[in-house]
Design an enzyme around this catalytic site. Sequence first.
Site, mmCIF file in Angstrom:
data_model
loop_
_atom_site.group_PDB
_atom_site.id
_atom_site.type_symbol
_atom_site.label_atom_id
_atom_site.label_comp_id
_atom_site.label_asym_id
_atom_site.label_seq_id
_atom_site.Cartn_x
_atom_site.Cartn_y
_atom_site.Cartn_z
ATOM 1 N N CYS A 90 0.960 -1.112 0.024
ATOM 2 C CA CYS A 90 -0.059 -0.029 0.112
ATOM 3 C C CYS A 90 0.911 1.133 -0.118
ATOM 4 C CB CYS A 90 -0.873 0.151 1.124
ATOM 5 S SG CYS A 90 -2.069 -1.449 1.352
ATOM 6 N N GLY A 126 -0.563 0.532 -4.905
ATOM 7 C CA GLY A 126 -2.155 0.080 -4.533
ATOM 8 C C GLY A 126 -3.024 0.533 -5.540
ATOM 9 N N ASN A 148 0.623 1.023 5.732
ATOM 10 C CA ASN A 148 1.181 -0.130 4.869
ATOM 11 C C ASN A 148 2.075 -1.315 5.695
ATOM 12 O OD1 ASN A 148 4.150 0.397 2.560
ATOM 13 N ND2 ASN A 148 2.378 -1.363 2.597
ATOM 14 N N GLY A 149 1.620 -2.450 5.181
ATOM 15 C CA GLY A 149 2.189 -3.735 5.918
ATOM 16 C C GLY A 149 1.024 -4.596 6.304
ATOM 17 N N TYR A 161 11.367 -4.630 -7.222
ATOM 18 C CA TYR A 161 10.051 -4.641 -7.983
ATOM 19 C C TYR A 161 9.170 -3.346 -7.453
ATOM 20 C CZ TYR A 161 5.337 -6.059 -9.366
ATOM 21 O OH TYR A 161 3.976 -5.786 -9.751
HETATM 22 P P1 5GP Z 1 4.828 -14.650 -13.550
HETATM 23 O O1 5GP Z 1 5.618 -15.036 -14.761
HETATM 24 O O2 5GP Z 1 5.202 -15.316 -12.247
HETATM 25 O O3 5GP Z 1 3.522 -14.844 -13.859
HETATM 26 O O4 5GP Z 1 4.944 -13.013 -13.350
HETATM 27 C C1 5GP Z 1 6.149 -12.504 -13.140
HETATM 28 C C2 5GP Z 1 5.737 -10.925 -13.125
HETATM 29 O O5 5GP Z 1 4.974 -10.540 -11.999
HETATM 30 C C3 5GP Z 1 7.026 -10.210 -12.921
HETATM 31 O O6 5GP Z 1 7.063 -9.442 -14.458
HETATM 32 C C4 5GP Z 1 6.928 -9.446 -11.852
HETATM 33 O O7 5GP Z 1 7.276 -7.753 -12.103
HETATM 34 C C5 5GP Z 1 5.498 -9.313 -11.538
HETATM 35 N N1 5GP Z 1 4.860 -9.201 -10.183
HETATM 36 C C6 5GP Z 1 3.489 -8.495 -10.002
HETATM 37 N N2 5GP Z 1 3.226 -8.725 -8.658
HETATM 38 C C7 5GP Z 1 4.148 -9.219 -8.223
HETATM 39 C C8 5GP Z 1 4.447 -9.449 -6.657
HETATM 40 O O8 5GP Z 1 3.718 -9.184 -5.863
HETATM 41 N N3 5GP Z 1 5.783 -10.056 -6.385
HETATM 42 C C9 5GP Z 1 6.679 -10.270 -7.456
HETATM 43 N N4 5GP Z 1 7.613 -10.631 -7.070
HETATM 44 N N5 5GP Z 1 6.498 -9.931 -8.758
HETATM 45 C C10 5GP Z 1 4.982 -9.376 -9.061
HETATM 46 MG MG MG Z 2 6.646 -7.300 -14.218
#
Ligand code: 5GP
Ligand code: MG
Length: 462
Positions: free
Chosen positions: A2, A28, A102-103, A244
């Site tokens: 968030c 968010g 947030n958290g 990320y």
């Molecule tokens: P996947 O290949 O696992 O379906 O998707 C990977 C992508 O999800 C990455 O491009 C990353 O940027 C994105 N992503 C979206 N939300 C998250 C999250 O909460 N954690 C992480 N580590 N990556 C996320």
């Molecule tokens: Mg991505």
Amino acid sequence: MCGVVGIYNHKEAANLAYLGLHALQHRGQESAGVVSADEGMLHAVRRMGLVADSFDRERLGRLPGSMAIGHVRYTTAGGSLPKNIQPLTVEYRKGSMGIAHNGNLVNAEKLRDELEEAGSIFSTNSDTEVVLQLIARHDSGAFVDRLAAALTRVRGAYSLVMISGDELIAARDPHGFRPLMIGRVTDSPDSVVVASESCAFDLIGAEKIRDVEPGEVIVVNREGITSHRLPTAKPARCVFEQVYFARPDSVLDDISVYEARVRMGRQLAKERPVEGDVVIPVPDSGVVAAMGYAKEAGIPFEMGLIRNHYVGRTFIEPKDSIRHFGVRLKLNAVPELLRGKRVVVVDDSIVRGTTSRKIVKMIREAGAKEVHVRISSPPVTGPCFYGIDTPTRSELIASTHSVEEVQRYITADSLSYLSPEGLLSAVKEDREIGFCTACFTNDYPVAFEPPASRRQLRLIEV
Ligand code: 5GP
Ligand code: MG
Ligand code: SF4
């Protein structure tokens, strides 16, 4: 994840909070809210949806006062329901207070069971309400002392901004999981601002004073700024903020997210080189690391995938059916660039693997000869209990599959991840600074404390 903001002593407090939320929208997209304070009275606008859709001139005009807090929400605990939209506000015998969090608290449900047992009533499903209840039940001392007493009972991740009476309070949990910082409006030096990320300060013309330290509670009032300490713990800042979550133009705990991502990409190229004709990122999250990779490897960088900016992050869409065609909606390949090439595609992480699989397929359909996937973080093998809505362990592809198996699943010619040591050295350089790495090391700084029984949802608003 968030985002939170707080504004103290500025004649356009609500406007600044609103603008700050725009800068934090990536943290968010489910709901947005601003609560302002004017002579002890709180005024709130809280809506489901994006910041731009939740506010207009008229609604902002209904938020008077020189103090405001704001929140953009992405559900972790509780449900995606109107009653959970933050900032939360309550009235109690000492007046009213507002909170933006947030958290994620790891013992909130347990504490809530205890509080309900003792007669407390709750009006949301949010873990944040537990903090308000605990504060309200402490009857003696200044607000900051009652808050500190409440915070010693909750465990987990919290970066909080609160309004109570004529004070603005910022608090960061002893591990410092989520970022939080304090600044000053440049042309109004008596105004103090608080935000999750420095990109919010840039937008509102504020300069950062410093990060709120892990375990620090900062009180801003007429007497100035005072700092208080919670019991200490080993700092465990979320390393995925750097990988990320945060915006690359933010500086968190004195680390430029952009520069850290370039170093991650460079380190990945050193650890996992591959012969390629072109390096392309998965936009937007993979862009900066891909540039670092390309520079280090001496391979040309190109935008071989183009993002449609008018659809949100697909991962966050709560329903699987929507997430499914989300990738096509969001990204398209440029065949002229990829045809006949050995393509190195860089992304920040693989979670479920479903997106990566579709992307590899798309690049091949565009005519690539080889597709090599490079990931600028280690395999995610465990869930996050500290405010990131990662799937359960069984949905995390790396928790049950080897790198080789993931490579086959996503149909890449090769797949490599950045090593845990490589990631930490890229983020920290030579600094002594503690990070949480639990979702890929399984070394959890705070254990999750499940309640005796699973809580039933008792009210659903439509
Ligand atoms: P996947 O290949 O696992 O379906 O998707 C990977 C992508 O999800 C990455 O491009 C990353 O940027 C994105 N992503 C979206 N939300 C998250 C999250 O909460 N954690 C992480 N580590 N990556 C996320
Ligand atoms: Mg991505
Ligand atoms: Fe960040 Fe992972 Fe730790 Fe969660 S478990 S706080 S995502 S490093």
